[in-house]
Design an enzyme around this catalytic site. Structure first.
Site, PDB file in Angstrom:
ATOM      1  N   LEU A  30      35.366  29.017  41.087  1.00 26.25           N
ATOM      2  CA  LEU A  30      36.999  29.035  41.309  1.00 26.25           C
ATOM      3  C   LEU A  30      38.810  28.335  41.108  1.00 26.25           C
ATOM      4  CD1 LEU A  30      35.369  26.781  44.616  1.00 26.25           C
ATOM      5  CD2 LEU A  30      35.993  29.181  44.805  1.00 26.25           C
ATOM      6  N   SER A  31      39.034  28.536  40.953  1.00 27.68           N
ATOM      7  CA  SER A  31      40.416  27.738  40.625  1.00 27.68           C
ATOM      8  C   SER A  31      40.197  26.194  40.814  1.00 27.68           C
ATOM      9  CB  SER A  31      41.306  28.059  41.496  1.00 27.68           C
ATOM     10  OG  SER A  31      42.859  27.177  40.718  1.00 27.68           O
ATOM     11  N   GLY A  85      37.353  24.674  36.110  1.00 29.46           N
ATOM     12  CA  GLY A  85      37.248  24.873  34.378  1.00 29.46           C
ATOM     13  C   GLY A  85      36.849  25.598  33.377  1.00 29.46           C
ATOM     14  N   SER A 102      38.664  28.385  31.995  1.00 27.18           N
ATOM     15  CA  SER A 102      40.023  28.530  30.654  1.00 27.18           C
ATOM     16  C   SER A 102      39.129  27.321  30.443  1.00 27.18           C
ATOM     17  CB  SER A 102      40.843  28.319  31.419  1.00 27.18           C
ATOM     18  OG  SER A 102      41.570  29.722  32.336  1.00 27.18           O
ATOM     19  N   SER A 107      37.348  36.098  39.914  1.00 22.71           N
ATOM     20  CA  SER A 107      36.465  37.456  40.400  1.00 22.71           C
ATOM     21  C   SER A 107      35.903  37.021  40.696  1.00 22.71           C
ATOM     22  CB  SER A 107      36.144  37.889  38.687  1.00 22.71           C
ATOM     23  OG  SER A 107      34.958  36.769  38.641  1.00 22.71           O
TER      24      SER A 107
END
Length: 207
Positions: free
Chosen positions: A35-36, A39, A41, A108
């Site tokens: 999920l956005s 963590g 990135s 994704s």
């Protein structure tokens, strides 16, 4: 199916295996999904830095960054999300052929799209990293205020709110950033790579 006609695939005189031998490590895709705010990135970039410090060639393909250039013409509909992942999968495959460890950080959300990327690579060239951080934790972080906007109806089709996220069924690595610090998450990924002979990591005594 390509729309282009009268094209021919040109093979390089240098093989993927030769590039890997030159780099002294295998090439692979570490596909971070979640999920956005989970963590993805943060971990991917920290792993890249750790690999770089060990003189291991790697590169991060970040979801937001790719939408500034290659995927700037795509929105967030189901169709555009599918095309977004297809393009990134093709780019990641090129990086693997170049002998580079490629880290991708994309929500994704659709399992089928991730599976297509896996199928487009060799059997040992795709490592799915499920950043399985609970929705409530992701919302608490909400650095970009995206969840807040989605809750107010200002963003439509936001994953986890009014659009689905299909969690991996059998990811190679699962990380919950609400339960372990960043350093432990990085170590978990590096240990997997070393244990499965993708890289050879120097010990503290060797540095």
């Amino acid at each position: 199916m390509t729309k282009s006609e009268n094209i021919t695939w040109h093979h390089s005189q240098v093989s993927k295996e030769q590039r890997q031998e030159l780099n002294h490590h295998k090439s692979v895709v570490l596909w971070f999904t979640g999920l956005s705010g989970s963590g993805k990135s943060t971990i991917a970039n920290a792993v890249e830095k750790a690999l770089f410090d060990q003189q291991i060639g790697s590169y991060v393909l970040d979801g937001d960054n790719m939408r500034f250039g290659l995927n700037s013409n795509l929105g967030f509909s189901a169709e555009d999300r599918e095309e977004n992942i297809r393009r990134i999968g093709e780019v990641a495959k090129l990086f693997v052929d170049a002998g580079v460890i490629t880290l991708t950080a994309f929500i994704s959300p659709y399992r089928a799209d991730r599976d297509k990327v896996r199928e487009n690579l060799e059997a040992d060239e795709f490592i799915e990293v499920f950043v399985d951080t609970p929705l409530e934790v992701c919302e608490q972080r909400d650095v970009k205020q995206l969840y807040a906007k989605a809750r107010r109806g200002e963003i439509k089709g936001f994953t986890g709110i009014d659009a689905p996220y299909e969690a991996p069924l059998n990811p190679e690595i699962t990380i919950d950033t609400s339960k372990q610090p960043l350093a432990d998450s990085v170590k978990q990924v590096l240990t997997y790579l070393a244990d499965h002979n993708y890289v050879s990591l120097a010990t503290a005594d060797e540095n």
